[in-house]
Design an enzyme around this catalytic site. Structure first.
Site, mmCIF file in Angstrom:
data_model
loop_
_atom_site.group_PDB
_atom_site.id
_atom_site.type_symbol
_atom_site.label_atom_id
_atom_site.label_comp_id
_atom_site.label_asym_id
_atom_site.label_seq_id
_atom_site.Cartn_x
_atom_site.Cartn_y
_atom_site.Cartn_z
ATOM 1 N N GLU A 7 60.423 92.064 -116.873
ATOM 2 C CA GLU A 7 61.740 91.530 -116.861
ATOM 3 C C GLU A 7 62.194 90.731 -118.018
ATOM 4 O OE1 GLU A 7 64.732 89.009 -113.857
ATOM 5 O OE2 GLU A 7 62.965 90.201 -112.931
ATOM 6 N N SER A 29 60.366 85.602 -112.415
ATOM 7 C CA SER A 29 59.742 86.905 -111.984
ATOM 8 C C SER A 29 59.367 87.596 -113.381
ATOM 9 C CB SER A 29 60.426 87.638 -111.177
ATOM 10 O OG SER A 29 60.488 86.882 -109.806
ATOM 11 N N ARG A 62 68.726 94.619 -111.908
ATOM 12 C CA ARG A 62 68.394 93.832 -113.023
ATOM 13 C C ARG A 62 68.846 94.761 -114.374
ATOM 14 N NH1 ARG A 62 68.468 91.419 -109.418
ATOM 15 N NH2 ARG A 62 66.880 90.061 -108.187
#
Length: 379
Positions: free
Chosen positions: A371, A258, A174
């Site tokens: 995130e 998420s 990520r």
């Protein structure tokens, strides 16, 4: 390129929260996107605080914008287009170049319709093509780094266009050079213009199944090859069951997907080079996953990844957990998604995120990281 005054940014994000921007310019072509970026350069490599920077918005699926909005100019990236060609050096490979504002799942859907493999496990993910390499978007055993072969971006510091190859982008879990440079500066340096992917196909194109939950949904074993259309169908069904496919009528999808990344913990070697077992640095029963190099596929022996969803659930935050009178809450389908239940403000979502993050840290001593990109907010 059309400017609008004091536009509502909430309508441009999947969280559906956030105040207005000072102004909004819609870039429908690459030339217009470059024009905006060139008109709003970075004057130095260090962070600036004396004036607001520019905000770039495409799919809005990874943004949480504060209730006060954004005090500077914003650019809505609406560039579209796909260009397909056969790789001259490898006739079995098809290259597709997508404009940054192209809808990510539209690219995936067309690749599957053409019988090409490489993107099918990333079906149903909201957002734009240009944002996908910034986060190195991934799901069900696949990530953008697997198929990306080049990326063109405008460098707001130098005022020039630049092409990046995968090795230059420093992909990780990520993350990428694009994300890290923005975090270091507090400003977006590289504005993605287009991305090129390498896909493979042919009659009856199939994909290798690399994720246990997906294999179970397909009735297959890990490593089995399954037609790409079947993989796409199964992935979308799995995502929908978790509230991860956008649906205006379903508040479980009023989110950024998420919210927390899966924590990665070090496994430091002692003086003799011996590393602890992953289980020794994780809570009892917590899942342990290898952290793999996106280029070599090799596991890093000094790192272990665990599940943010597991930590949240076992710290006592179940599906549907809510604060602020229920305005913001965990999804009723998946604990990793923080959601706007219909009337939430950005402040409600941030309070919920901090409450859950701090609860996990108190319980397990592991601090989770968000995130989505937070604009005008701190967590």
């Amino acid at each position: 390129m059309t400017p609008a005054e004091r536009p509502d940014l909430a309508a441009l994000t999947t969280f559906r929260v956030g105040g207005p921007a000072e102004s909004l310019t819609e870039a429908a072509t690459e030339a217009e996107l470059i024009e905006f970026a060139r008109a709003h350069p970075l004057s130095s490599p260090g962070p600036r605080s004396e004036e607001p920077d520019s905000l770039f918005v495409a799919g809005g699926s990874n943004l949480l914008i504060g209730d006060e909005g954004f005090p500077g100019p914003a650019c809505l990236i609406r560039t579209r287009g796909l260009a397909w060609r056969t790789d001259e050096a490898d006739p079995g490979c098809v290259l597709v170049t997508a404009q940054a504002g192209h809808v990510w799942d539209d690219l995936v859907a067309e690749s599957v319709e053409r019988g090409l493999s490489g993107l099918e496990a990333l079906s149903g993910i909201p957002g734009s093509v240009g944002a996908s390499p910034v986060q190195n978007v991934g799901a069900y055993g696949a990530e953008v780094a697997d198929t990306l072969v080049s990326l063109r971006a405008f460098d707001r510091l130098t005022g020039r266009e630049r092409e990046f190859l995968p090795a230059e982008l420093g992909f990780g879990y990520r993350t990428s050079l694009l994300k890290r440079s923005a975090a270091e500066l507090g400003l977006v340096r590289y504005v993605v213009l287009s991305v090129t992917f390498a896909l493979r196909g042919g009659a009856g194109a199939a994909a290798s199944v690399r994720y246990g939950q997906l294999a179970a949904a397909l009735g297959a074993e890990l490593g089995d090859r399954v037609p790409v259309a079947q993989v796409r169908e199964a992935v979308i069904a799995l995502r929908a069951s978790k509230g991860m496919v956008l649906d205006p009528a379903d508040h479980d999808t009023w989110s950024a997907g998420s919210f927390f990344t899966n924590p990665i913990l070090p496994l430091p070697a002692d003086g003799s080079g011996v590393r602890p077992a992953p289980e020794s640095v994780l809570p009892e029963g917590a899942p342990a996953y290898p952290v793999r190099d996106p280029h070599t596929g090799e596991a890093d022996p000094g790192l272990v990844k665990t599940s943010a969803a597991w930590l949240i659930e076992h710290a006592g935050f179940g599906r549907g957990f809510a604060l602020d009178g229920g305005r913001a809450g965990l999804s009723t389908k998946h604990t990793l998604a923080l959601t706007n239940r219909g009337t939430a403000r950005a402040a409600d979502i941030v309070r919920l995120a901090a409450h859950i993050r701090d609860g996990v840290e108190r319980t397990f001593g592991i601090r989770m990281e968000p995130e989505p990109n937070l604009v005008g907010l701190t967590l």
